[in-house]
Design an enzyme around this catalytic site. Structure first.
Site, PDB file in Angstrom:
ATOM      1  CG  ASP A  80      60.245  27.635  15.270  1.00 45.16           C
ATOM      2  OD1 ASP A  80      60.428  28.821  16.297  1.00 45.16           O
ATOM      3  OD2 ASP A  80      60.465  26.496  15.427  1.00 45.16           O
ATOM      4  CB  ALA A  85      64.373  25.403  18.750  1.00 42.91           C
ATOM      5  CE  LYS A 105      61.762  27.549  27.434  1.00 42.96           C
ATOM      6  NZ  LYS A 105      60.627  27.333  26.697  1.00 42.96           N
ATOM      7  CG  ASP A 160      59.453  22.549  15.199  1.00 46.06           C
ATOM      8  OD1 ASP A 160      59.502  23.987  15.249  1.00 46.06           O
ATOM      9  OD2 ASP A 160      59.964  21.978  16.109  1.00 46.06           O
TER      10      ASP A 160
END
Ligand SMILES: *Cc1c(COP(=O)(O)O)cnc(C)c1O
Length: 630
Positions: A9, A11, A50, A184
């Site tokens: 992944d 970020a 978003k 994460d």
């Protein structure tokens, strides 16, 4: 097979410690309009689309009031659109700022390159955002072969498998089990699971912890540990195969997985257990059951079992029963005890209790005598209860109670009961072949065991050594057809070794081989000596490492040993995983009162294996604190 690829992944995993870029961009986008939105409020919905996320933030009365107060357009949709535009501008700048590789990532990249392990990425970011990040990370030594976004998968993102599967196919890898997916967030773990890859969660600098490196490092160590354990727990609950602290920890994990791929695990469990290669080998051939050879084989096994148990073939017979050990117990109970009989069951563990459950289901009258879990069956107490219950006609007990590893003495109790005319039934499932038993001397009526315990065969059938005169009186007793021990016996006798219904042919061939190997080893005495040596070495080694056995040595069997958790916060799951990674499979505890786990000493296990196990345990962090609600 060795690990072929790692798919990362972005970020919070490889870059952007704490996955802060979207948070910062949101804060800056609102700040552009003079509105302050706290980080925690934004963090609550991270991962949403978003525009949807902005709509949710405006749904907060404070945020909307501030917007209206500062004189902006009061149409909700227009407001969302304006902030969204600004977010796009801000994120571009922030991405470059937060594109620094996380600690450990650079050495990991070098390692993967050296090992020729392919590297790819999937992301919840858009292709435009990734395009902007690529040169930033290239410059730092991180170059994925392919970066997949949901634009390539018809808009289908996590937690679905599509992006990851796309990457795996692009890399021309056939077996997703050779691919590690590192992420994460919970959605990363789910993506990995859904694609049948190995799912790994990285804890430090993750979105789950959600702090910048400076913030995290400033925390007291205990607080850092608490946050890490909470994140780890979340990953594991989501189904993560492994968790790592930092990205550098992926290297030893890959080494261990590659090692594991090369070796077969050792089962330190009380059956199924580790069998020899030659026993496994016999199962590579298919056999019919109708030819003479198979019947001869069956007869030879029946005779050999009598010899293993020192059962006089003039007095005893052996009957094989398809199914696991419990099938043999259930067949014996329902065939042995007639409707007007009463069964006394002496118990000190789950297998004794199982006999009581069977008796209840079968409608057999029974009296239960429970000794708890750490006391042996006392002959004196049994005789006392017999005086109180003159209606008792049958008696059952477990020899080696695998629940704890306690060994119940069979003498003088069984001969005494036989003398009194009580029909005796012994579940010697986990001891027969590994602990010397003299059936003729005991005078026991029924002694039960199964293929996958100390004879070291594979699962598939149980067997009962039965006194012929006793068994001969049981016709018609059984409450079911398939588990009628009498009928089963008659079929073997009258048709010279023919099984009544389909038998587990591969298991039967493997069992003959296992019996030959028992004889080659020197019989039950030699096998008992080996198991006892394993047990002693294990117990002493574990004590030295701070693990206390549940039972005193005086009642401990050489079969399996229960150890207490070494600390209140002992994480068995982690301990188990660490041993599994090193090639050892152990057992969780089965005791109701104390927290324990179990290690078996039986099967194709030798002192070298125990020594290796102890070395692995010594290196395991055993008393890890756990951040669950205990
Ligand atoms: C293994 C075992 C059994 C039988 O268990 P299954 O799972 O049915 O094979 C019964 N009693 C004892 C003491 C055992 O160890």
């Amino acid at each position: 097979m060795a690990i072929q690829a790692v798919v990362f992944d972005w970020a919070g995993t490889t870059i952007d410690y704490g996955s802060r870029a979207p948070i910062i961009a949101f804060q800056r986008a609102f700040a552009h309009f003079g509105i302050n939105v706290p980080e925690a409020v934004i963090r609550a919905d991270v991962g949403l689309d978003k525009a949807e996320h902005i709509a949710k933030l405006f749904a907060q009365p404070d945020t909307w009031a501030a917007w209206v107060h500062s004189g902006h357009n009061e149409e909700r949709d227009v407001a969302i659109q304006e902030v969204y535009q600004q977010f796009q501008t801000e994120i571009r700048a922030v991405l470059t700022e937060t594109g620094q590789l996380k600690p450990g990532m650079q050495s990991l990249c070098a390692y993967l390159q050296l090992k020729h392990i392919a590297v790819a990425s999937t992301s919840g970011y858009t292709a435009a955002m990734i395009e902007q990040l690529v040169p930033v990370v290239h410059a730092q030594g991180y170059q994925p072969v392919i970066n997949v976004t949901s634009e390539r998968t018809a808009g289908i993102g996590r937690p679905q498998a599509d992006m990851l599967t796309y990457a795996i196919q692009h890399l021309q890898i056939d077996d997703p089990q050779t691919v590690i997916k590192v992420g994460d967030t919970v959605n990363d773990i789910l993506e990995g699971k859904n694609a049948h890859a190995i799912s790994v969660g990285v804890v430090v600098g993750s979105n789950l912890i959600g702090m910048s490196e400076a913030e995290f490092v400033a925390l007291p160590e205990s607080e850092q540990t608490r946050l890490k354990e909470a994140a780890r727990e979340t990953f594991i609950k989501a189904g993560a195969d492994y968790t790592i602290d930092s990205m550098a920890d992926l290297m030893p994990l890959i080494e261990a997985l590659d090692q594991k791929a090369l070796q077969v695990p050792l089962l330190l469990t009380p059956g199924p257990l580790t069998t020899s290669a030659s026993v496994k080998q016999t199962m590579l051939v298919d056999h019919g059951t109708w030819d003479e050879e198979y019947k001869v084989l069956t007869q030879s096994i029946r005779r050999a079992l009598l010899a293993v148990g020192h059962a006089d073939p003039e007095l005893y017979t052996s009957v094989l029963v398809q199914g696991s050990g419990s099938f043999g117990v259930e067949a014996t109970l329902q065939t042995a005890v007639p409707d007007n009989g009463t069964l006394l069951i002496a118990m000190n563990g789950a297998y004794g209790q199982r006999m009581a459950t069977m008796a209840t289901r079968l409608g057999i009258n029974h009296v239960d005598l429970d000794f708890g879990e750490t006391q042996i069956v006392s002959a004196e107490k049994v005789l006392n209860v017999l005086h109180q219950h003159p209606e008792v006609t049958h008696f059952a007990m477990v020899h080696s109670e695998t629940t704890t590893g306690i060994l119940n003495p069979l003498t003088p109790l069984i001969p005494q009961l036989t003398e009194m005319g009580i029909v005796t039934i012994v579940d010697a499932m986990s001891s027969f072949g590994g602990v010397p038993i003299d059936v003729t001397q005991l005078g026991v009526d029924y002694l039960i065991s199964s293929a996958n315990k100390c004879i070291q065969g594979v699962p598939g059938f149980a067997f009962v050594l039965a006194k012929q005169l006793t068994l001969a009186t049981t016709e018609g007793n059984a409450r079911s057809l398939s588990l009628d021990l009498y009928d089963q016996w008659r079929c073997f006798e009258e048709e010279a070794g023919k099984w009544r219904f389909t038998s587990p042919t591969h298991t039967v061939y493997a069992f003959r081989q296992a019996l030959n190997e028992l004889i080659e080893e020197g019989g039950v005495a030699a096998r008992h000596a080996r198991y006892a040596a394993n047990e002693k070495q294990l117990c002493q080694g574990m004590l030295a490492l701070g693990f206390e056995p549940l039972l005193p040595t005086s009642v401990q069997s050489p079969i399996i040993t229960s150890f207490k958790y070494p600390a209140a916060r002992f994480d068995f799951r982690k301990f188990y995983e660490a041993l599994k990674l090193a090639g050892f499979i152990i057992y969780p505890g089965k005791v109701s009162k104390a927290k324990t786990f179990r290690i078996g000493n039986i099967g194709e296990i030798y002192p070298d294996d125990i020594q290796h196990l102890l070395q692995v345990i010594a290196k395991t962090e055993v008393a890890q604190p756990v951040a669950v609600n205990e």
